[in-house]
Design a protein around this motif. Structure first.
Motif, PDB file in Angstrom:
ATOM      1  N   LYS A  19      34.428  45.973  -4.184  1.00  0.00           N
ATOM      2  CA  LYS A  19      33.046  45.610  -3.833  1.00  0.00           C
ATOM      3  C   LYS A  19      32.542  46.434  -2.645  1.00  0.00           C
ATOM      4  O   LYS A  19      31.467  47.028  -2.697  1.00  0.00           O
ATOM      5  CB  LYS A  19      32.965  44.100  -3.485  1.00  0.00           C
ATOM      6  CG  LYS A  19      33.433  43.189  -4.618  1.00  0.00           C
ATOM      7  CD  LYS A  19      33.325  41.724  -4.250  1.00  0.00           C
ATOM      8  CE  LYS A  19      34.263  41.257  -3.154  1.00  0.00           C
ATOM      9  NZ  LYS A  19      35.701  41.323  -3.537  1.00  0.00           N
ATOM     10  N   GLY A  20      33.325  46.445  -1.575  1.00  0.00           N
ATOM     11  CA  GLY A  20      32.914  47.165  -0.369  1.00  0.00           C
ATOM     12  C   GLY A  20      32.797  48.660  -0.604  1.00  0.00           C
ATOM     13  O   GLY A  20      31.825  49.303  -0.171  1.00  0.00           O
ATOM     14  N   THR A  21      33.775  49.204  -1.308  1.00  0.00           N
ATOM     15  CA  THR A  21      33.796  50.641  -1.606  1.00  0.00           C
ATOM     16  C   THR A  21      32.554  51.045  -2.390  1.00  0.00           C
ATOM     17  O   THR A  21      31.876  52.035  -2.055  1.00  0.00           O
ATOM     18  CB  THR A  21      35.057  50.989  -2.426  1.00  0.00           C
ATOM     19  OG1 THR A  21      36.214  50.594  -1.680  1.00  0.00           O
ATOM     20  CG2 THR A  21      35.111  52.461  -2.767  1.00  0.00           C
ATOM     21  N   ILE A  94      24.387  41.736  -1.319  1.00  0.00           N
ATOM     22  CA  ILE A  94      25.142  40.686  -0.634  1.00  0.00           C
ATOM     23  C   ILE A  94      26.515  40.602  -1.287  1.00  0.00           C
ATOM     24  O   ILE A  94      26.667  40.151  -2.428  1.00  0.00           O
ATOM     25  CB  ILE A  94      24.378  39.352  -0.639  1.00  0.00           C
ATOM     26  CG1 ILE A  94      23.063  39.552   0.132  1.00  0.00           C
ATOM     27  CG2 ILE A  94      25.231  38.254  -0.016  1.00  0.00           C
ATOM     28  CD1 ILE A  94      22.329  38.288   0.481  1.00  0.00           C
ATOM     29  N   ASP A  95      27.490  41.106  -0.545  1.00  0.00           N
ATOM     30  CA  ASP A  95      28.838  41.388  -1.066  1.00  0.00           C
ATOM     31  C   ASP A  95      29.780  40.226  -0.734  1.00  0.00           C
ATOM     32  O   ASP A  95      29.948  39.862   0.427  1.00  0.00           O
ATOM     33  CB  ASP A  95      29.263  42.725  -0.413  1.00  0.00           C
ATOM     34  CG  ASP A  95      30.753  43.006  -0.426  1.00  0.00           C
ATOM     35  OD1 ASP A  95      31.537  42.234  -0.991  1.00  0.00           O
ATOM     36  OD2 ASP A  95      31.138  44.046   0.173  1.00  0.00           O
ATOM     37  N   GLY A  96      30.374  39.644  -1.786  1.00  0.00           N
ATOM     38  CA  GLY A  96      31.374  38.594  -1.588  1.00  0.00           C
ATOM     39  C   GLY A  96      30.789  37.200  -1.424  1.00  0.00           C
ATOM     40  O   GLY A  96      31.457  36.300  -0.915  1.00  0.00           O
ATOM     41  N   GLY A 142      44.971  46.023   8.958  1.00  0.00           N
ATOM     42  CA  GLY A 142      44.987  45.029  10.020  1.00  0.00           C
ATOM     43  C   GLY A 142      44.365  43.704   9.597  1.00  0.00           C
ATOM     44  O   GLY A 142      44.242  42.794  10.403  1.00  0.00           O
ATOM     45  N   ARG A 143      43.984  43.583   8.336  1.00  0.00           N
ATOM     46  CA  ARG A 143      43.406  42.315   7.878  1.00  0.00           C
ATOM     47  C   ARG A 143      44.494  41.250   7.771  1.00  0.00           C
ATOM     48  O   ARG A 143      45.563  41.497   7.235  1.00  0.00           O
ATOM     49  CB  ARG A 143      42.675  42.518   6.535  1.00  0.00           C
ATOM     50  CG  ARG A 143      41.218  42.893   6.759  1.00  0.00           C
ATOM     51  CD  ARG A 143      40.450  43.127   5.487  1.00  0.00           C
ATOM     52  NE  ARG A 143      40.444  41.983   4.585  1.00  0.00           N
ATOM     53  CZ  ARG A 143      39.556  41.841   3.613  1.00  0.00           C
ATOM     54  NH1 ARG A 143      38.611  42.748   3.431  1.00  0.00           N
ATOM     55  NH2 ARG A 143      39.612  40.799   2.815  1.00  0.00           N
ATOM     56  N   THR A 144      44.173  40.059   8.281  1.00  0.00           N
ATOM     57  CA  THR A 144      45.173  38.982   8.333  1.00  0.00           C
ATOM     58  C   THR A 144      45.474  38.417   6.946  1.00  0.00           C
ATOM     59  O   THR A 144      46.402  37.636   6.788  1.00  0.00           O
ATOM     60  CB  THR A 144      44.674  37.819   9.223  1.00  0.00           C
ATOM     61  OG1 THR A 144      43.427  37.344   8.694  1.00  0.00           O
ATOM     62  CG2 THR A 144      44.473  38.283  10.661  1.00  0.00           C
TER      63      THR A 144
HETATM   64 MG    MG Z   1      35.181  43.759   0.865  1.00  0.00          MG
END
Ligand code: MG
Ligand code: UP5
Length: 199
Positions: A19-21, A94-96, A142-144
């Motif tokens: 989605k972000g990409t 609007i992503d996610g 680094g995402r938890t």
């Molecule tokens: Mg994303």
């Protein structure tokens, strides 16, 4: 001057579906502003003095969906700020979001009549691919929540809570589905075709 009503495309798909990409690529070539609900929540988690930082941290790590009161305020504020700075920027990816019934209800309550949802751009991708991409990214993100334990929960939440929202929009003919398991460029070619037609 004329104040335009925000035009919204919801961007949905499993964790790591891209989605972000794809949103980053869209904003390069189309007049859209990308708002990732996850990014806004991570920024709020990091904000000094935030009253809900710890709550957000817990939800994200557990792959659970944050109560909509928090998310909708962040989204609304980001949309308003964008439009105040530049009135021509009224088109949003609007992503996610919306990821569950609570999200959808919150959107309908707060945004009813204030924005038009044009369609849902759905990045469809098997869970194996989703997991592989997030674990690969986890080496440096680094995402938890880019670890196997959190990922299992994110996938469960996606299947149990988010898929039904996509299916609901589908019954209204509002979903544009892209096979997201292919390369970034192949996926984007399909995205372009959709946006050129109705974006
Ligand atoms: Mg994303
Ligand atoms: N990659 C991307 N596309 C590729 C391709 N075609 N081929 C090969 N590799 C590809 O991509 C993920 C990784 O895959 C990257 O390394 C990329 O290079 C590679 P990305 O574009 O980041 O995928 P995306 O779908 O954006 O994945 P993301 O992990 O961001 O999705 P999630 O939906 O899980 O995460 P989000 O940030 O939206 O939400 C995180 C958490 O926040 C949620 O679990 C939840 O706890 C909370 N949240 C809420 O509570 N409410 C909300 O409204 C939103 C989030």
């Amino acid at each position: 001057s004329l104040i335009m009503k925000p035009q919204v495309v919801f961007v949905l798909g499993g964790p790591g579906a891209g989605k972000g990409t794809q949103c980053s690529k869209i904003v390069e070539g189309y007049n859209y502003t990308h708002l990732s609900a996850g990014d806004l929540l991570r920024a709020e988690r990091a904000r000094e003095g935030s009253e809900c930082g710890q709550l957000i941290a817990n939800y994200i790590k557990e792959g659970k969906i944050v109560p909509v009161e928090i998310t909708i305020n962040l989204l609304k504020q980001a949309m308003e700020e964008t439009m105040q700075k530049d009135e021509k920027k009224f088109r949003f990816l609007i992503d996610g979001f919306p990821r569950n019934e609570d999200n959808l209800q919150g959107w309908n309550t707060v945004m009813d009549g204030k924005a038009d949802v044009k369609f849902v751009l759905f990045f469809d991708c098997g869970e194996e691919v989703c997991i592989d991409r997030c674990l690969e990214r986890g080496k440096s993100s680094g995402r938890t929540d880019d670890n196997r334990e959190s990922l299992e929960k994110r996938i469960q939440t996606y299947l149990q809570s988010t898929r039904p929202i996509i299916e609901l929009y589908e019954t209204h003919g509002k979903v544009r589905t892209v096979d997201a398991s292919r390369s970034v460029d192949e996926v984007f070619a399909d995205v372009k075709a959709i946006l050129d037609k109705e974006g």
